[in-house]
Scaffold this motif. Structure first.
Motif, PDB file in Angstrom:
ATOM      1  N   LEU A  42       6.430 -26.261   8.333  1.00 32.72           N
ATOM      2  CA  LEU A  42       6.450 -26.399   6.881  1.00 32.72           C
ATOM      3  C   LEU A  42       5.025 -26.357   6.357  1.00 32.72           C
ATOM      4  O   LEU A  42       4.059 -26.476   7.115  1.00 32.72           O
ATOM      5  N   MET A  43       4.903 -26.166   5.041  1.00 34.76           N
ATOM      6  CA  MET A  43       3.602 -26.119   4.383  1.00 34.76           C
ATOM      7  C   MET A  43       3.439 -27.353   3.505  1.00 34.76           C
ATOM      8  O   MET A  43       4.342 -27.715   2.746  1.00 34.76           O
ATOM      9  N   ILE A  44       2.290 -27.998   3.595  1.00 35.00           N
ATOM     10  CA  ILE A  44       1.926 -29.106   2.713  1.00 35.00           C
ATOM     11  C   ILE A  44       0.492 -28.863   2.255  1.00 35.00           C
ATOM     12  O   ILE A  44      -0.419 -28.750   3.086  1.00 35.00           O
ATOM     13  N   GLU A  45       0.298 -28.750   0.954  1.00 32.58           N
ATOM     14  CA  GLU A  45      -1.047 -28.528   0.400  1.00 32.58           C
ATOM     15  C   GLU A  45      -1.742 -27.338   1.064  1.00 32.58           C
ATOM     16  O   GLU A  45      -2.898 -27.413   1.466  1.00 32.58           O
ATOM     17  N   GLU A  46      -1.043 -26.250   1.210  1.00 31.12           N
ATOM     18  CA  GLU A  46      -1.574 -25.019   1.795  1.00 31.12           C
ATOM     19  C   GLU A  46      -2.001 -25.191   3.252  1.00 31.12           C
ATOM     20  O   GLU A  46      -2.787 -24.403   3.774  1.00 31.12           O
ATOM     21  N   ILE A  47      -1.494 -26.221   3.901  1.00 36.00           N
ATOM     22  CA  ILE A  47      -1.727 -26.423   5.329  1.00 36.00           C
ATOM     23  C   ILE A  47      -0.409 -26.240   6.051  1.00 36.00           C
ATOM     24  O   ILE A  47       0.615 -26.813   5.657  1.00 36.00           O
ATOM     25  N   LYS A  48      -0.419 -25.428   7.081  1.00 32.81           N
ATOM     26  CA  LYS A  48       0.792 -25.170   7.857  1.00 32.81           C
ATOM     27  C   LYS A  48       0.878 -26.165   9.009  1.00 32.81           C
ATOM     28  O   LYS A  48      -0.025 -26.262   9.829  1.00 32.81           O
ATOM     29  N   PHE A  49       1.979 -26.911   9.040  1.00 33.59           N
ATOM     30  CA  PHE A  49       2.241 -27.856  10.113  1.00 33.59           C
ATOM     31  C   PHE A  49       3.340 -27.286  11.013  1.00 33.59           C
ATOM     32  O   PHE A  49       4.370 -26.828  10.520  1.00 33.59           O
ATOM     33  N   ARG A  50       3.114 -27.341  12.300  1.00 32.37           N
ATOM     34  CA  ARG A  50       4.107 -26.881  13.282  1.00 32.37           C
ATOM     35  C   ARG A  50       4.287 -27.970  14.327  1.00 32.37           C
ATOM     36  O   ARG A  50       3.305 -28.478  14.873  1.00 32.37           O
ATOM     37  N   VAL A  51       5.523 -28.338  14.583  1.00 26.29           N
ATOM     38  CA  VAL A  51       5.811 -29.407  15.535  1.00 26.29           C
ATOM     39  C   VAL A  51       5.697 -28.862  16.956  1.00 26.29           C
ATOM     40  O   VAL A  51       6.425 -27.945  17.336  1.00 26.29           O
ATOM     41  N   LEU A  52       4.784 -29.428  17.722  1.00 26.62           N
ATOM     42  CA  LEU A  52       4.607 -29.023  19.113  1.00 26.62           C
ATOM     43  C   LEU A  52       5.421 -29.889  20.064  1.00 26.62           C
ATOM     44  O   LEU A  52       5.910 -29.409  21.084  1.00 26.62           O
ATOM     45  N   ARG A  53       5.554 -31.170  19.718  1.00 26.38           N
ATOM     46  CA  ARG A  53       6.316 -32.051  20.588  1.00 26.38           C
ATOM     47  C   ARG A  53       6.931 -33.172  19.760  1.00 26.38           C
ATOM     48  O   ARG A  53       6.285 -33.759  18.889  1.00 26.38           O
ATOM     49  N   SER A  54       8.209 -33.435  20.016  1.00 30.31           N
ATOM     50  CA  SER A  54       8.907 -34.529  19.334  1.00 30.31           C
ATOM     51  C   SER A  54      10.061 -34.986  20.217  1.00 30.31           C
ATOM     52  O   SER A  54      10.461 -34.283  21.143  1.00 30.31           O
ATOM     53  N   ASP A  55      10.586 -36.166  19.908  1.00 27.66           N
ATOM     54  CA  ASP A  55      11.802 -36.612  20.587  1.00 27.66           C
ATOM     55  C   ASP A  55      12.812 -37.012  19.522  1.00 27.66           C
ATOM     56  O   ASP A  55      12.653 -36.682  18.344  1.00 27.66           O
ATOM     57  N   SER A  56      13.841 -37.715  19.917  1.00 30.20           N
ATOM     58  CA  SER A  56      14.905 -38.049  18.974  1.00 30.20           C
ATOM     59  C   SER A  56      14.487 -39.091  17.944  1.00 30.20           C
ATOM     60  O   SER A  56      15.193 -39.326  16.966  1.00 30.20           O
ATOM     61  N   ARG A  57      13.302 -39.688  18.154  1.00 29.56           N
ATOM     62  CA  ARG A  57      12.880 -40.770  17.262  1.00 29.56           C
ATOM     63  C   ARG A  57      11.697 -40.425  16.377  1.00 29.56           C
ATOM     64  O   ARG A  57      11.593 -40.907  15.254  1.00 29.56           O
ATOM     65  N   ARG A  58      10.808 -39.552  16.855  1.00 30.51           N
ATOM     66  CA  ARG A  58       9.590 -39.331  16.086  1.00 30.51           C
ATOM     67  C   ARG A  58       8.891 -38.046  16.527  1.00 30.51           C
ATOM     68  O   ARG A  58       9.154 -37.505  17.602  1.00 30.51           O
ATOM     69  N   ILE A  59       7.971 -37.590  15.667  1.00 30.91           N
ATOM     70  CA  ILE A  59       7.063 -36.501  16.022  1.00 30.91           C
ATOM     71  C   ILE A  59       5.953 -37.075  16.894  1.00 30.91           C
ATOM     72  O   ILE A  59       5.494 -38.200  16.669  1.00 30.91           O
ATOM     73  N   GLN A  60       5.524 -36.309  17.876  1.00 26.46           N
ATOM     74  CA  GLN A  60       4.455 -36.772  18.754  1.00 26.46           C
ATOM     75  C   GLN A  60       3.170 -35.961  18.592  1.00 26.46           C
ATOM     76  O   GLN A  60       2.070 -36.512  18.586  1.00 26.46           O
ATOM     77  N   LEU A  61       3.307 -34.630  18.461  1.00 24.15           N
ATOM     78  CA  LEU A  61       2.130 -33.776  18.397  1.00 24.15           C
ATOM     79  C   LEU A  61       2.378 -32.637  17.418  1.00 24.15           C
ATOM     80  O   LEU A  61       3.454 -32.039  17.397  1.00 24.15           O
ATOM     81  N   LEU A  62       1.343 -32.325  16.603  1.00 25.04           N
ATOM     82  CA  LEU A  62       1.447 -31.291  15.590  1.00 25.04           C
ATOM     83  C   LEU A  62       0.368 -30.241  15.782  1.00 25.04           C
ATOM     84  O   LEU A  62      -0.739 -30.553  16.245  1.00 25.04           O
ATOM     85  N   GLU A  63       0.697 -29.006  15.424  1.00 23.92           N
ATOM     86  CA  GLU A  63      -0.312 -27.964  15.298  1.00 23.92           C
ATOM     87  C   GLU A  63      -0.598 -27.789  13.813  1.00 23.92           C
ATOM     88  O   GLU A  63       0.328 -27.733  13.002  1.00 23.92           O
ATOM     89  N   VAL A  64      -1.859 -27.726  13.467  1.00 27.68           N
ATOM     90  CA  VAL A  64      -2.280 -27.599  12.077  1.00 27.68           C
ATOM     91  C   VAL A  64      -3.081 -26.307  11.922  1.00 27.68           C
ATOM     92  O   VAL A  64      -3.978 -26.024  12.725  1.00 27.68           O
ATOM     93  N   GLN A  65      -2.758 -25.539  10.894  1.00 23.91           N
ATOM     94  CA  GLN A  65      -3.509 -24.332  10.586  1.00 23.91           C
ATOM     95  C   GLN A  65      -3.821 -24.328   9.107  1.00 23.91           C
ATOM     96  O   GLN A  65      -2.923 -24.394   8.258  1.00 23.91           O
ATOM     97  N   THR A  66      -5.105 -24.288   8.771  1.00 21.81           N
ATOM     98  CA  THR A  66      -5.516 -24.315   7.382  1.00 21.81           C
ATOM     99  C   THR A  66      -5.426 -22.922   6.758  1.00 21.81           C
ATOM    100  O   THR A  66      -5.301 -21.923   7.460  1.00 21.81           O
ATOM    101  N   ALA A  67      -5.505 -22.877   5.438  1.00 22.57           N
ATOM    102  CA  ALA A  67      -5.433 -21.601   4.729  1.00 22.57           C
ATOM    103  C   ALA A  67      -6.586 -20.688   5.132  1.00 22.57           C
ATOM    104  O   ALA A  67      -6.434 -19.472   5.262  1.00 22.57           O
ATOM    105  N   GLU A  68      -7.773 -21.275   5.404  1.00 24.61           N
ATOM    106  CA  GLU A  68      -8.937 -20.464   5.791  1.00 24.61           C
ATOM    107  C   GLU A  68      -8.707 -19.819   7.145  1.00 24.61           C
ATOM    108  O   GLU A  68      -9.030 -18.662   7.364  1.00 24.61           O
ATOM    109  N   ALA A  69      -8.110 -20.573   8.095  1.00 24.24           N
ATOM    110  CA  ALA A  69      -7.868 -20.048   9.429  1.00 24.24           C
ATOM    111  C   ALA A  69      -6.783 -18.987   9.419  1.00 24.24           C
ATOM    112  O   ALA A  69      -6.823 -18.014  10.172  1.00 24.24           O
ATOM    113  N   ALA A  70      -5.777 -19.170   8.557  1.00 23.31           N
ATOM    114  CA  ALA A  70      -4.679 -18.197   8.484  1.00 23.31           C
ATOM    115  C   ALA A  70      -5.152 -16.875   7.945  1.00 23.31           C
ATOM    116  O   ALA A  70      -4.658 -15.840   8.309  1.00 23.31           O
TER     117      ALA A  70
END
Length: 280
Positions: free
Chosen positions: A252-280
């Protein structure tokens, strides 16, 4: 009459180890995980061991497409590149292995190991790509991770090119990518790590961020303004935006930042990949 429940069979080495510890019979994967967690609460197994066991069970369900480095993020070199051009690419990205292309990403000729460049130090004019080019392993994106890991072990290779149903290059996968599903994120000596921020910057313009990173720390690092009144962590904000516990690879996108879930379980997110608008 109710159908007989199907027994979930864990990997043989895990089963042999645990048979004397607790009851492994279960009618579903979730029930088996619950029993493993119950054993951990009784101090039968350590928290880190529980995490790895859950990772092993997850690997059995995942396919190559679930963890591969996507096509757009592949670091590569061309067959006809000059020695110093390749060396600069290695110094810039910091990887140890590179697909070697003939013309485009669908023409992978082999794999270059960065260490093989050392033999030409001081005699760069003699550089010959064909002399050090190694064959590339090609795997379908639908292959199971358990099968891929066995393939890596048999062939003693650490990287494979992933192809789609049309034989086009879909991505790249390494043995490290597979092992991280079991043991968690593996620090790379070329990654920029800030131990205080739990934020890692990668050479290709991506960041990995622990979901437990405080929002104030995240905002300061990325110069953003994520709301910190209702949530304390980045994982809390992202989960709220999804409206549910997201699964691996949800984006999903929040404030022009792309968040991608790299690792999660049934209770919570554990690790995210973040890509900024400049990097994209």
């Amino acid at each position: 009459m109710k159908p007989k429940p199907v027994k979930i069979k864990p990997p043989s080495w895990l089963k042999r180890w645990a048979l004397g510890k607790f009851d492994l019979s279960a009618s579903s994967g979730d029930e088996l995980v619950d029993r493993l967690r119950a054993a951990q609460r009784k101090n039968v197994i350590a928290p880190n061991s529980l995490s790895m066991m859950e990772g092993v069970l997850q690997v059995d369900q995942l396919k190559v497409r679930d963890i591969m480095i996507p096509r757009s993020h592949i670091q590569f070199v061309f067959h006809d590149d000059k020695y110093h051009d390749i060396l600069n690419r290695v110094l810039e990205s910091g990887h140890s292995r590179y697909p070697v292309l003939d013309d485009n990403l669908d023409d992978v000729e082999g794999v270059l190991l960065a260490k093989d460049l050392l033999k030409y130090v001081g005699r760069e004019d003699e550089f010959d790509m064909d002399d050090i080019l190694r064959p590339a392993i090609v795997v379908p994106e639908g292959q199971k991770l358990e099968s891929l890991l066995a393939h890596f072990r048999r062939s003693r290779n650490h990287m494979a090119v992933v192809v789609d149903e049309y034989s086009g290059t879909a991505g790249l996968v390494t043995i490290e990518d597979v092992l991280e599903q079991i043991v968690g994120e593996i620090d790379d000596e070329h990654d920029h790590i800030d131990d205080k921020l739990d934020i890692r910057k990668h050479g290709d313009g991506r960041f990995t961020v622990l979901a437990g990173t405080e929002i104030s720390v995240f905002n300061q690092y990325f110069k953003t303004s994520l709301p910190d009144s209702a949530f304390d962590t980045v994982g809390g904000v992202v989960t709220n935006e999804f409206g549910k516990i997201p699964k691996q690879h949800d984006e999903l996108m929040i404030e022009e930042i792309k968040f991608r879930v790299l690792r999660s379980d049934s209770r919570r997110i554990q690790l995210l990949e973040v890509q900024t608008a400049e990097a994209a």
